[in-house]
Design a protein around this motif. Sequence first.
Motif, PDB file in Angstrom:
ATOM      1  N   PHE A  15      42.311  10.266  39.945  1.00 60.05           N
ATOM      2  CA  PHE A  15      42.895  10.561  41.394  1.00 60.05           C
ATOM      3  C   PHE A  15      41.810  11.212  42.236  1.00 60.05           C
ATOM      4  O   PHE A  15      41.852  11.219  43.420  1.00 60.05           O
ATOM      5  CB  PHE A  15      44.092  11.528  41.349  1.00 60.05           C
ATOM      6  N   GLY A  16      41.039  12.064  41.635  1.00 61.06           N
ATOM      7  CA  GLY A  16      40.022  12.787  42.327  1.00 61.06           C
ATOM      8  C   GLY A  16      39.082  11.867  42.781  1.00 61.06           C
ATOM      9  O   GLY A  16      38.534  12.113  44.148  1.00 61.06           O
ATOM     10  N   ALA A  79      39.401  -1.919  35.472  1.00 59.60           N
ATOM     11  CA  ALA A  79      40.688  -1.866  35.760  1.00 59.60           C
ATOM     12  C   ALA A  79      41.579  -0.920  35.022  1.00 59.60           C
ATOM     13  O   ALA A  79      42.677  -0.593  35.690  1.00 59.60           O
ATOM     14  CB  ALA A  79      41.372  -3.329  35.972  1.00 59.60           C
ATOM     15  N   ALA A  80      41.326  -0.864  33.810  1.00 58.97           N
ATOM     16  CA  ALA A  80      42.294   0.093  32.982  1.00 58.97           C
ATOM     17  C   ALA A  80      42.597   1.537  33.863  1.00 58.97           C
ATOM     18  O   ALA A  80      43.896   1.801  33.365  1.00 58.97           O
ATOM     19  CB  ALA A  80      41.771  -0.081  31.506  1.00 58.97           C
ATOM     20  N   ALA A  85      46.536   5.182  36.481  1.00 51.51           N
ATOM     21  CA  ALA A  85      47.225   5.676  37.672  1.00 51.51           C
ATOM     22  C   ALA A  85      48.526   5.230  38.097  1.00 51.51           C
ATOM     23  O   ALA A  85      49.397   5.839  38.622  1.00 51.51           O
ATOM     24  CB  ALA A  85      46.132   5.892  38.663  1.00 51.51           C
ATOM     25  N   PHE A  86      48.440   3.602  38.319  1.00 47.41           N
ATOM     26  CA  PHE A  86      49.709   2.950  38.593  1.00 47.41           C
ATOM     27  C   PHE A  86      50.976   3.234  37.839  1.00 47.41           C
ATOM     28  O   PHE A  86      51.879   3.675  38.388  1.00 47.41           O
ATOM     29  CB  PHE A  86      49.442   1.442  38.538  1.00 47.41           C
ATOM     30  N   GLN A  91      56.361   6.027  37.682  1.00 41.23           N
ATOM     31  CA  GLN A  91      57.462   7.018  37.455  1.00 41.23           C
ATOM     32  C   GLN A  91      58.183   7.470  38.633  1.00 41.23           C
ATOM     33  O   GLN A  91      59.254   7.856  39.014  1.00 41.23           O
ATOM     34  CB  GLN A  91      56.897   8.089  36.538  1.00 41.23           C
ATOM     35  N   TYR A  92      57.342   7.648  39.815  1.00 39.07           N
ATOM     36  CA  TYR A  92      57.976   8.518  40.841  1.00 39.07           C
ATOM     37  C   TYR A  92      58.499   7.574  41.897  1.00 39.07           C
ATOM     38  O   TYR A  92      59.315   8.019  42.532  1.00 39.07           O
ATOM     39  CB  TYR A  92      56.650   9.278  41.176  1.00 39.07           C
TER      40      TYR A  92
END
Length: 118
Positions: A15-16, A79-80, A85-86, A91-92
């Motif tokens: 994410f960073g 892609a992994a 991250a996906f 979850q959200y």
Amino acid sequence: MVERPRNDPDLDAIFGALAHPTRRELIEQLAGGPESVGELAEPHDMSLAAVSKHLQVLEDAGLIEVEKDGRVRRCHLEAAPLSDAFGWLTQYRVFWEDRFDALADHLEDDQNDRSRDD
């Protein structure tokens, strides 16, 4: 649901790395296939050194792999980590869908109550 430790260094790095718009653009470029560092730098209004720094952040996060072919450095998308991250974000999505469904039910009940009062 995806179970992860509260402070997941892999997700933090992913994410960073994705937090900067130039790095997201580089990821989009690489989604079309491998490119050299020069090819990746071409559409950006910054030095080759600056693009290389962005690529290093992406590589450190595991989002790209850089291979040397003589004097050319060729980058490939991995892609992994994006899938990880996906999975976390998914979850959200379920959380918010449940909340929006509850809000819709509440608004519908409120509208029905008002219709009966008229």
